[in-house]
Design a protein around this motif. Sequence first.
Motif, short mmCIF file in Angstrom:
data_model
loop_
_atom_site.label_atom_id
_atom_site.label_comp_id
_atom_site.label_asym_id
_atom_site.label_seq_id
_atom_site.Cartn_x
_atom_site.Cartn_y
_atom_site.Cartn_z
N THR A 84 33.68 77.73 42.06
CA THR A 84 34.71 78.31 41.20
C THR A 84 34.34 79.77 40.90
OG1 THR A 84 33.56 77.74 39.16
CG2 THR A 84 35.05 76.08 40.07
N SER A 132 33.97 80.98 38.18
CA SER A 132 33.00 81.03 37.08
C SER A 132 31.59 80.68 37.56
CB SER A 132 33.46 80.13 35.93
OG SER A 132 33.94 78.92 36.43
N ASN A 152 43.11 79.23 30.41
CA ASN A 152 42.29 78.75 29.30
C ASN A 152 42.76 77.36 28.91
OD1 ASN A 152 40.57 81.07 28.72
ND2 ASN A 152 42.54 82.07 28.37
N SER A 154 41.62 73.81 39.01
CA SER A 154 40.71 74.82 38.44
C SER A 154 40.62 74.68 36.94
CB SER A 154 41.21 76.23 38.77
OG SER A 154 41.13 76.44 40.14
N GLN A 209 37.24 73.57 34.57
CA GLN A 209 36.80 74.26 33.33
C GLN A 209 36.64 73.27 32.19
OE1 GLN A 209 39.31 77.20 31.56
NE2 GLN A 209 39.83 78.06 33.56
N TYR A 261 33.62 71.12 32.74
CA TYR A 261 32.40 71.90 32.54
C TYR A 261 32.13 72.10 31.05
CZ TYR A 261 28.75 75.32 33.07
OH TYR A 261 27.54 75.96 32.99
N GLN A 262 33.18 72.44 30.31
CA GLN A 262 32.97 72.66 28.86
C GLN A 262 32.56 71.37 28.17
OE1 GLN A 262 35.30 75.15 26.45
NE2 GLN A 262 36.11 76.36 28.15
#
Length: 426
Positions: free
Chosen positions: A46, A48, A315, A338, A342, A345-346
């Motif tokens: 990704t 990030s 977001n 995607s 996120q 992952y968070q």
Amino acid sequence: MNSSPVTKYLNQILDTVRDDDSGEVADYIEELAQADPDKLGIALTTVSGHTYTAGDCTTEFSIQSIAKPFVYALALRERGWDVVHRAVSIEPSGERYNSLSLDSENRPMNPMINAGAITVNQLINGDDSSVPERAEAIRQMLSDLAGRELRLNTELAYSELAGADRNLSLAYMLRSYGIIQDEARAAVLSYIMQCSVMVTTRDLALMASTLANGGIQPETGKRILDPEVCRLTMAVMSSCGMYDGAGHWIATVGIPAKSGVAGGLIGTLPGQLGIATFSPRLDRSGNSVRGIRAFQELSRQMGLHLMAPHRVGANAVRAIETVDDTTILSLQDHINFSATEQILYQISQHDFSASSLMLDVTMVMSIDKISRGLLQNTLLRMQNAGLAVSLYDPDNRLRGMMLDDQPIRQVDTEEHAEILKDFGSQ
Ligand code: GLU
């Protein structure tokens, strides 16, 4: 990150395509003919900087034509658009990768076919560069993109040179029109050197994700290319990257891509991720059979097609907060792969000290099937780890999500308001 639901999903994709043994391993270079045809790997990075891998991701193979977009980007970095465009056009040729053709202004049609790539290679490292110096400049740039020192397999390059009549004929043609200055043999060796850099599937995912990330390598944080150069490179990949299969590819997969005859395949999704696959058996256009199928599955299931009508949730996590004994995870926007990555992952980084988790999806506009599955999988793991999971989904965005075949406990509007009231009073 090996136990991540994303890794599991990538393994599922590999299982879907594993049994397809159609196509042939390229045999015009001895080393390629000796490749193990059953090798199969996939990697995804990704923007990030999170990389997920499955299958044979550490097997080294030669980059071959996948070097073309990166060397084109390097030429743009070193020489600028005007010089590069004067030498090579950017129109799809619809022809075989090694076709002997030029456009009406006597330029190779694009940098992804061999005539264009031989020409672009000559632009690297200044007009007076020797072949070894040029090869080293390219190896170094590819290494920066991969985030590790890559090896140039000179033996492989010389064994390809021994049977490179077609590429030599291209070089003679280019020289006869004054497009390249090197002797034909030197020009072909120089080009073949760039094909002979050894990479893994993981390396390729990182390289692809650097283009998707506007030129900053997402793991090392190093700026390698300008966003403008990345945009141009991905544009050319999307129209010309899959040779005479380019139109079909952009219609069915919809991700700028480049394949190589050793079986590698990369895809770049601007602002989101880079993907790479490795499987040596090729179709008649010279593209990896199982690689193409894996990309088709990924694009369809994860909503990755560039022309897909939905936007990307940049977001997706609106908030993740804990008060008293409840963690509230509020999501928002359009949730595609995607965005889900996120979220997962968070979640993996969050310290869940509370004993219950409420997922609030009131602000979610849409969620695709794979994202729903990945989220479900994660919630189930959290529930199995002892967390009491509940859901606030008054508009049924998650379509009655189940955990262990049981519907998740739904929080009603009253209870939701009650919890939020407690939040407000903190
Ligand atoms: N070295 C190869 C050639 O020029 C690269 C071709 C490819 O990967 O498609 O023939």
